[in-house]
Design a protein around this motif. Structure first.
Motif, PDB file in Angstrom:
ATOM      1  N   ASN A 127       4.411  88.401 -96.142  1.00  0.00           N
ATOM      2  CA  ASN A 127       5.547  88.491 -95.217  1.00  0.00           C
ATOM      3  C   ASN A 127       6.447  89.678 -95.558  1.00  0.00           C
ATOM      4  O   ASN A 127       7.674  89.593 -95.526  1.00  0.00           O
ATOM      5  CB  ASN A 127       6.361  87.187 -95.235  1.00  0.00           C
ATOM      6  CG  ASN A 127       5.547  86.015 -94.730  1.00  0.00           C
ATOM      7  OD1 ASN A 127       4.807  86.139 -93.750  1.00  0.00           O
ATOM      8  ND2 ASN A 127       5.639  84.888 -95.427  1.00  0.00           N
ATOM      9  N   GLY A 128       5.801  90.791 -95.912  1.00  0.00           N
ATOM     10  CA  GLY A 128       6.519  92.026 -96.172  1.00  0.00           C
ATOM     11  C   GLY A 128       7.062  92.175 -97.585  1.00  0.00           C
ATOM     12  O   GLY A 128       7.573  93.244 -97.936  1.00  0.00           O
ATOM     13  N   ARG A 158       9.922  95.799-100.316  1.00  0.00           N
ATOM     14  CA  ARG A 158       9.850  95.088 -99.042  1.00  0.00           C
ATOM     15  C   ARG A 158       9.417  96.076 -97.969  1.00  0.00           C
ATOM     16  O   ARG A 158       9.930  97.193 -97.904  1.00  0.00           O
ATOM     17  CB  ARG A 158      11.187  94.451 -98.675  1.00  0.00           C
ATOM     18  CG  ARG A 158      11.118  93.667 -97.360  1.00  0.00           C
ATOM     19  CD  ARG A 158      12.378  92.892 -97.086  1.00  0.00           C
ATOM     20  NE  ARG A 158      12.518  91.722 -97.958  1.00  0.00           N
ATOM     21  CZ  ARG A 158      11.894  90.560 -97.734  1.00  0.00           C
ATOM     22  NH1 ARG A 158      11.071  90.426 -96.697  1.00  0.00           N
ATOM     23  NH2 ARG A 158      12.080  89.557 -98.549  1.00  0.00           N
ATOM     24  N   GLU A 161       7.795  95.949 -91.963  1.00  0.00           N
ATOM     25  CA  GLU A 161       7.346  94.848 -91.104  1.00  0.00           C
ATOM     26  C   GLU A 161       6.987  93.675 -92.013  1.00  0.00           C
ATOM     27  O   GLU A 161       6.682  93.872 -93.194  1.00  0.00           O
ATOM     28  CB  GLU A 161       6.107  95.252 -90.287  1.00  0.00           C
ATOM     29  CG  GLU A 161       6.339  96.397 -89.325  1.00  0.00           C
ATOM     30  CD  GLU A 161       5.052  96.801 -88.603  1.00  0.00           C
ATOM     31  OE1 GLU A 161       4.059  96.028 -88.667  1.00  0.00           O
ATOM     32  OE2 GLU A 161       5.039  97.878 -87.990  1.00  0.00           O
ATOM     33  N   ASN A 162       6.977  92.474 -91.489  1.00  0.00           N
ATOM     34  CA  ASN A 162       6.648  91.286 -92.294  1.00  0.00           C
ATOM     35  C   ASN A 162       5.135  91.094 -92.383  1.00  0.00           C
ATOM     36  O   ASN A 162       4.596  90.040 -92.040  1.00  0.00           O
ATOM     37  CB  ASN A 162       7.317  90.042 -91.703  1.00  0.00           C
ATOM     38  CG  ASN A 162       8.813  90.072 -91.917  1.00  0.00           C
ATOM     39  OD1 ASN A 162       9.301  90.680 -92.864  1.00  0.00           O
ATOM     40  ND2 ASN A 162       9.546  89.432 -91.015  1.00  0.00           N
ATOM     41  N   THR A 164       1.369  90.731 -94.121  1.00  0.00           N
ATOM     42  CA  THR A 164       0.718  90.139 -95.291  1.00  0.00           C
ATOM     43  C   THR A 164      -0.594  90.874 -95.495  1.00  0.00           C
ATOM     44  O   THR A 164      -1.494  90.801 -94.647  1.00  0.00           O
ATOM     45  CB  THR A 164       0.473  88.641 -95.073  1.00  0.00           C
ATOM     46  OG1 THR A 164       1.739  87.979 -94.967  1.00  0.00           O
ATOM     47  CG2 THR A 164      -0.318  88.046 -96.221  1.00  0.00           C
TER      48      THR A 164
END
Length: 667
Positions: A127-128, A158, A161-162, A164
């Motif tokens: 998730n980023g 981080r 974008e989120n 994976t």
């Protein structure tokens, strides 16, 4: 300041620091002075210290290094990190292209990228958020070095974008960071790092992340190992990594034909030295992911990629003089003093000439124009002489008849090429013996390098190895370039070395013909120094690997009154005199594939040092030899394996690569 206000301020600082860091470390376009970045970072550190509940894993503050680790945990890669096959010339590249087109057709294009000389790493994001980083290891299992990787400022904590996903890259030490590291080591009198690749690998395998944080490492991401992939080709995948905030190498090029690939490769042969980082080749990949899937992989390498390896760089310079040095065993070695010249990214001013016979064989004269290269891009050597450029001013070199240090007559022992000083009180031999005693494979006293030993010896603070354990704070602090912290750390390192296992001490004592391997065998066989000192020649030759010559040397060493007095002094100083390791597994006890086998290691191993591989094989009942013969059972071949691999193939001996070795060692 209350918690809510602190949270707002911390978030603001993190946002600014992340943006400034991205501009500086990824885009190379800083928008604020370093002092402003440092001021904001200090403010963030102070707030997080005051409100620890607000600190998060993706805070820029984690880059300064965290707590010291006990060990590195093992990590399984979601998809294997395969090694690449090698190409060494234009024909190899054309053969690769032919194999690709036979499998997927002529509608194929390639992406060429610089092959960064560093350490392959894998980064996992959920998730980023950056959650884990690992070394390549054996390609399937690596080591968790997350804490150290977080200190590399170009790695995003981080993403934008989120996503994976698992991404692959090369962590490396820029040339200026390498030069700064070696300058600091030189000032402390420590052994210099051999090259940026080794320095980067060593930095990322420090158990203290704060050390990694000081090394100013960098990274280029070059691929996606799984997860959210918003791309249909490798070139699109790299663009996607850019979009997420990763640092990729902008020197890449998409090439529709193999001729354009060859042109790209050729263009970098001359441009290579001007880069701010080391490269050792060019990686060529089939661009289409669909084509990559169709081509597939072998057990160790993808069929859709190949690494073109640059030949060793050769340069011409002037041989200004030939200098002589006396080693700890009395061997007199000639060294070429060169007009400084850059070779493979570093300035070279000296190169070993080994012995008088080599000088005669290559017809080397002082004043010659000579061709110099670095063997394996590390060790400088004189390849040949440009005799046609001689002016008549060159002069022959004559080896002396007497020791350049103590004036004793030099001798050439029967069966030896080298000239040797046999005066046991020769100051050069004593000094070199001290340097050997503190070296990594011996007592491993960090901070007590060649320059510091030479300084202590010149100041008459040490005259034998026992004197090292008598050094005081007052003596060391009075020396030039020795600060309070350096002295404190050095005394701790000296104290720590007292707990070494017996084999370290035996090797450090420099007994003639006793190398690190023989020292360990002796320590395992006799357990204590007293038992070894009392051993007869018959006791010694009864041990596998100990021959007549070595046994005679060991007996002669312990027969010396001076040697026994030295050992007594070391014991009184608290130096351990017993073997502390595990006993080797006998052939009868071991169920390992290595038990009773003679194994030869050749070429450059990526995941293990040569010593580590030897120790692991021997611990499982194997015997590691330095040469290939009909008695050899197995050869482990790393990169750039040479004549030993050729001989093994001629004799029909089984050959493994490093990945196969690691699989068997981990069973």
């Amino acid at each position: 300041m209350d918690l809510q206000t602190a949270e707002l301020k911390i978030n603001e600082l993190r946002s600014l620091l992340n943006q400034y860091g991205y501009e500086y470390y990824v885009l190379d376009q800083p928008s604020v002075p370093d002092a402003e970045y440092d001021r904001l970072m200090q403010e963030l550190l102070e707030l997080e210290a005051k409100f620890p509940e607000l600190k998060t894993p993706d805070s820029p503050s984690v880059r300064v290094g965290g707590d010291v680790l006990d060990l590195f945990e093992k990590v399984e890669h979601r998809t294997p990190m395969l090694s690449l096959g090698n190409a060494f010339n234009e024909q190899d590249l054309k053969d690769f292209d032919r194999r690709v087109r036979q499998a997927v057709g002529d509608d194929v294009s390639y992406v060429c990228e610089l092959k960064i000389d560093g350490l392959a790493v894998s980064l996992r994001y959920e998730n980023g958020l950056f959650i884990q980083g690992a070394t390549r290891g054996d390609g399937t299992i690596g080591e968790d070095i997350t804490a150290n990787l977080k200190t590399i400022k170009s790695i995003p904590l981080r993403l934008r974008e989120n996503a994976t996903l698992e991404v692959r890259g090369e962590a490396y030490m820029p040339k200026r960071s390498f030069e700064a590291l070696n300058k600091a080591k030189e000032e402390r009198g420590e052994e210099l790092a051999a090259n940026p690749r080794n320095a980067a690998a060593g930095s990322l395998r420090q158990l203290d992340p704060k050390i990694a944080a000081t090394r100013n490492l960098d990274v280029f991401l070059y691929g996606i190992g799984g997860g959210d992939i918003n791309a249909a080709s490798h070139s699109e995948g790299l663009d996607y990594l850019d979009q997420l905030g990763f640092k990729t190498n902008k020197e890449r090029r998409k090439c529709p034909t193999i001729n354009e690939v060859i042109e790209y490769v050729s263009s970098w042969v001359d441009k290579r030295p001007h880069l701010p980082y080391e490269i050792d080749g060019i990686v060529i990949k089939v661009d289409s992911y669909e084509h990559q899937r169709k081509l597939g992989t072998t057990a160790k390498s993808p069929r859709w990629a190949i690494a073109y390896k640059f030949p060793a760089e050769e340069v011409v310079t002037t041989l200004l003089d030939i200098e002589l040095s006396v080693g700890r065993t009395g061997v007199v070695t000639p060294t070429a003093i060169l007009k400084p010249v850059k070779v493979a990214g570093t300035t070279v001013g000296r190169a070993s000439l080994h012995n008088e016979d080599l000088i005669r064989e290559k017809d080397i004269k002082i004043g010659d124009q000579v061709v110099v290269k670095k063997a394996g891009d590390i060790i400088p050597e004189v390849v040949n002489v440009l005799a046609e450029q001689r002016t008549g001013d060159e002069r022959d070199f004559q080896m002396p008849t007497h020791c350049p240090e103590c004036e004793s007559e030099l001798v050439r022992l029967e069966g030896e090429v080298a000239l040797r000083c046999i005066n046991p009180k020769c100051p050069a031999q004593i000094r070199e013996g001290l340097i050997h005693f503190v070296s990594r494979d011996a007592m491993n006293i960090e901070g007590l390098g060649e320059k510091v030993i030479s300084q202590l010896f010149a100041e008459k603070l040490i005259s034998d190895v026992a004197d090292i354990y008598k050094l005081t704070y007052e003596q060391l602090i009075a020396l030039e370039r020795m600060g309070e912290k350096s002295v404190t750390n050095l005394l701790k390192a000296i104290e720590s070395s007292k707990t070494n296992s017996l084999e370290k001490l035996l090797f450090g004592l420099g007994i003639r013909h006793v190398g690190a391997k023989a020292a360990k065998t002796l320590a395992q066989s006799f357990d204590t120094m007293d038992k070894l000192a009392a051993a007869t020649k018959e006791d010694l030759i009864a041990i596998n690997e100990i021959g007549d010559k070595m046994a005679d040397s060991i007996v002669a060493f312990f027969d010396q009154e001076e040697a026994m007095e030295l050992i007594k002094e070391l014991a009184s100083a608290g130096v351990n005199m017993a073997y502390k390791g595990a006993k080797p597994v006998s052939v009868e006890e071991s169920n390992s594939i290595f038990a009773g086998k003679t194994v030869v290691l050749t070429g450059k191993l990526e995941q293990l040092s040569r010593n580590e591989a030897k120790e692991k094989i021997e611990a499982l009942g194997g015997n590691v030899s330095g040469s290939v013969s009909k008695k050899t059972h197995l050869v482990i071949a790393g990169e750039d394996a040479g004549s030993k691999l050729t001989k093994a193939e001629e004799l029909g001996i089984e050959v493994w690569d490093e990945e196969k070795l690691l699989v068997e060692l981990n069973k």
